[in-house]
Structures are given as C-alpha cells and as structure tokens.
Design an enzyme around this catalytic site. Sequence first.
Site, PDB file in Angstrom:
ATOM      1  N   ASN A   9       0.864  -1.186   0.000  1.00  0.00           N
ATOM      2  CA  ASN A   9       0.000   0.000   0.000  1.00  0.00           C
ATOM      3  C   ASN A   9       0.898   1.233   0.000  1.00  0.00           C
ATOM      4  O   ASN A   9       1.528   1.537   1.006  1.00  0.00           O
ATOM      5  CB  ASN A   9      -0.886  -0.044   1.258  1.00  0.00           C
ATOM      6  CG  ASN A   9      -1.720   1.210   1.418  1.00  0.00           C
ATOM      7  OD1 ASN A   9      -1.840   2.018   0.510  1.00  0.00           O
ATOM      8  ND2 ASN A   9      -2.304   1.368   2.603  1.00  0.00           N
ATOM      9  N   LYS A  11       0.026   4.277  -0.240  1.00  0.00           N
ATOM     10  CA  LYS A  11      -0.627   5.452   0.381  1.00  0.00           C
ATOM     11  C   LYS A  11      -0.428   6.700  -0.492  1.00  0.00           C
ATOM     12  O   LYS A  11      -0.388   6.574  -1.709  1.00  0.00           O
ATOM     13  CB  LYS A  11      -0.104   5.662   1.802  1.00  0.00           C
ATOM     14  CG  LYS A  11      -0.136   4.372   2.613  1.00  0.00           C
ATOM     15  CD  LYS A  11       0.122   4.589   4.064  1.00  0.00           C
ATOM     16  CE  LYS A  11       0.168   3.244   4.770  1.00  0.00           C
ATOM     17  NZ  LYS A  11       0.300   3.372   6.199  1.00  0.00           N
ATOM     18  N   HIS A  94      -9.201   0.700   5.282  1.00  0.00           N
ATOM     19  CA  HIS A  94      -7.896   0.924   5.917  1.00  0.00           C
ATOM     20  C   HIS A  94      -8.084   1.845   7.124  1.00  0.00           C
ATOM     21  O   HIS A  94      -8.899   2.774   7.096  1.00  0.00           O
ATOM     22  CB  HIS A  94      -6.918   1.547   4.919  1.00  0.00           C
ATOM     23  CG  HIS A  94      -5.513   1.546   5.419  1.00  0.00           C
ATOM     24  ND1 HIS A  94      -5.059   2.500   6.303  1.00  0.00           N
ATOM     25  CD2 HIS A  94      -4.484   0.697   5.207  1.00  0.00           C
ATOM     26  CE1 HIS A  94      -3.792   2.229   6.602  1.00  0.00           C
ATOM     27  NE2 HIS A  94      -3.417   1.143   5.949  1.00  0.00           N
ATOM     28  N   GLU A  96      -6.511   4.286   8.167  1.00  0.00           N
ATOM     29  CA  GLU A  96      -6.365   5.723   7.881  1.00  0.00           C
ATOM     30  C   GLU A  96      -7.643   6.290   7.267  1.00  0.00           C
ATOM     31  O   GLU A  96      -7.977   7.458   7.485  1.00  0.00           O
ATOM     32  CB  GLU A  96      -5.140   5.954   6.975  1.00  0.00           C
ATOM     33  CG  GLU A  96      -3.855   5.734   7.761  1.00  0.00           C
ATOM     34  CD  GLU A  96      -2.679   5.236   6.949  1.00  0.00           C
ATOM     35  OE1 GLU A  96      -2.702   5.318   5.716  1.00  0.00           O
ATOM     36  OE2 GLU A  96      -1.720   4.731   7.572  1.00  0.00           O
ATOM     37  N   GLU A 166      -5.015  -5.417  10.772  1.00  0.00           N
ATOM     38  CA  GLU A 166      -3.989  -4.398  10.950  1.00  0.00           C
ATOM     39  C   GLU A 166      -4.208  -3.681  12.274  1.00  0.00           C
ATOM     40  O   GLU A 166      -4.985  -2.706  12.343  1.00  0.00           O
ATOM     41  CB  GLU A 166      -4.063  -3.379   9.807  1.00  0.00           C
ATOM     42  CG  GLU A 166      -3.830  -3.987   8.440  1.00  0.00           C
ATOM     43  CD  GLU A 166      -3.296  -2.938   7.480  1.00  0.00           C
ATOM     44  OE1 GLU A 166      -2.176  -3.106   6.999  1.00  0.00           O
ATOM     45  OE2 GLU A 166      -3.995  -1.938   7.252  1.00  0.00           O
ATOM     46  N   GLY A 172       2.803   1.815  10.766  1.00  0.00           N
ATOM     47  CA  GLY A 172       3.722   2.939  10.594  1.00  0.00           C
ATOM     48  C   GLY A 172       4.445   3.338  11.866  1.00  0.00           C
ATOM     49  O   GLY A 172       5.077   4.393  11.924  1.00  0.00           O
ATOM     50  N   SER A 212       3.905  -2.628  10.255  1.00  0.00           N
ATOM     51  CA  SER A 212       5.362  -2.616  10.372  1.00  0.00           C
ATOM     52  C   SER A 212       6.023  -3.945   9.993  1.00  0.00           C
ATOM     53  O   SER A 212       6.988  -4.365  10.643  1.00  0.00           O
ATOM     54  CB  SER A 212       5.784  -2.169  11.774  1.00  0.00           C
ATOM     55  OG  SER A 212       5.283  -0.873  12.042  1.00  0.00           O
TER      56      SER A 212
HETATM   57  C1  PEP Z   1      -0.478  -0.166   6.285  1.00  0.00           C
HETATM   58  O1  PEP Z   1      -0.627   1.032   6.189  1.00  0.00           O
HETATM   59  O2  PEP Z   1      -1.356  -0.924   5.831  1.00  0.00           O
HETATM   60  C2  PEP Z   1       0.713  -0.667   6.937  1.00  0.00           C
HETATM   61  C3  PEP Z   1       0.723  -1.906   7.341  1.00  0.00           C
HETATM   62  O3  PEP Z   1       1.730   0.227   7.103  1.00  0.00           O
HETATM   63  P1  PEP Z   1       3.197  -0.100   7.706  1.00  0.00           P
HETATM   64  O4  PEP Z   1       3.682  -1.362   7.043  1.00  0.00           O
HETATM   65  O5  PEP Z   1       4.031   1.090   7.330  1.00  0.00           O
HETATM   66  O6  PEP Z   1       3.027  -0.266   9.164  1.00  0.00           O
END
Ligand code: PEP
Length: 250
Positions: A9, A11, A94, A96, A166, A172, A212
């Site tokens: 992703n 973003k 997601h 966000e 998630e 992040g 992450s």
């Molecule tokens: C995400 O935004 O779906 C995500 C998992 O981000 P990150 O890998 O940066 O934690």
Amino acid sequence: MRKNIVAGNWKMNKDLAETKTLISELKGNVITSDAEVMIAPTFTNLLTASESLKDSEIEVIAQNMHFAENGAYTGEISATMLKSIGVKTVIIGHSERREYFNEDDVLLKQKVDSGLENKMRVIFCFGEKLEDRKNGDQFTIVENQIRKALFHLPEESWESIVLAYEPVWAIGTGETASPEQAQQMHHFIRRLISDRYNFDVADSISILYGGSVKPENAKEIFSNPDVDGGLIGGAALNAESFMAIVNAFS
Ligand code: PEP
C-alpha cells in the site's frame, strides 16, 4: 485452497516519475515466492502502473473507492472507473480511511457491496487501536468490524474477500504485533467465520497481517499457520525491501 498474498500500500506517496522508477525496480527483481503480489499506487498513477505491469506477475490494485457507480460525489472514484483501467482489486476500510475520513462500518459495508457487485476482489482491513488492546477489547472490536461490514454476505461472496488484520498501534509505528499476537487474532477470525458460515469458507479465506512488516520480521510472521501474507506500508516503498518481504514465502 487459500492463497498467500503480499500487497504493498503506497498510500499518498510517489508521483508519476517516482512510480515509474519504483515499478521498473520491482520488475528487475525475481519473484521466487508462491505469493500473489500486488501494489496499490495512488489513483493518478494507477493507469500507468497497470499498463507497465500488464504482462508481469504483479497486480495493480486500488487503495479506496466510493460505493456509488457515478454521480455528484466530487473527488471520488467508483468501481466501474477502476475496472475500466483494468483494476480488479480494492482495499477497503484501511485504518487511515476510518480515522481521517470518518469511514464507519455502515459506509464500509456499502463499499464492500459495491466492490462485489462489480465483481472486484475486496481486501477488507480492520484492527483495534492501542487503547482497545490495553483494555483487552481487541477481539470484541475486531469481531464487530467484521460482523458489521461482512456478515450479511452470502457464502459465495467470500471467494472475493481477502481479510487484512492491521492493529492500528502497529501501523507505521515500527512496532509489530508479535507472531503470537498475530496468530492468536488470525485464528480467532478464522473461527468467527467458521461459526458464522462453515469450516470451508473459513479455511479458504486469506487473512493478511499488516503493521510494520519488514524484511527482518516477515518470515517469522508469515510462518504462522493462520497468517497468509501481509499488507505492507512503509517497506513497500522500496523495491528491495518489498521484494524481500514477498520472497519471505519461498
Ligand atoms: C499499512 O498502512 O497498511 C501498513 C501496514 O503500514 P506499515 O507497514 O508502514 O506499518
């Protein structure tokens, strides 16, 4: 049989030139894994990305879409528009989108329905916040998110659903759920689906972990029996680290 999937992703990162560069770097890598590989660039770069990856093993997917087919929804993009440029998979829900754009369970259910009506594959994201986990509410939160957006679906629709757990506190932040925490939640989700539908639906659904994931921890996370891949944010913005995560399955 369920599939292993690694989806990146991007973003709101990478302009057109940067998108082209990252794609050519990705194409320069050999995929040795059995996982399906996907990338989700921004809307403005989806067409370029789909065209340049047309004959590759990497699928281009969307980060979001609106539930309506068309109409007075300034700034939005529909499933039919995505399909018209060859995009067949969309990420919905997601954290966000939930957090910054107030997307709630009712809206997400409409988006899921629109994706499925348009014969798209939906990667449905959900996960608890840090305070939920501290309060021990993570299972209730996750159960409600799945129940409200997905449990109205008939059994056959589940062929087009991929789940992405998630935990918000791991996105992040550099903090990853431990392999045990991931496995425990994924197992819980599979049991939930088995109870609502049946063992076969639960057994064939791919459940990705996101939060992450990096080349250093991917193998350990993916080795859990109920973890079928990952949704990758930060580490997907670099070809070498993304491909190392993809190839963690081999
Ligand atoms: C995400 O935004 O779906 C995500 C998992 O981000 P990150 O890998 O940066 O934690």
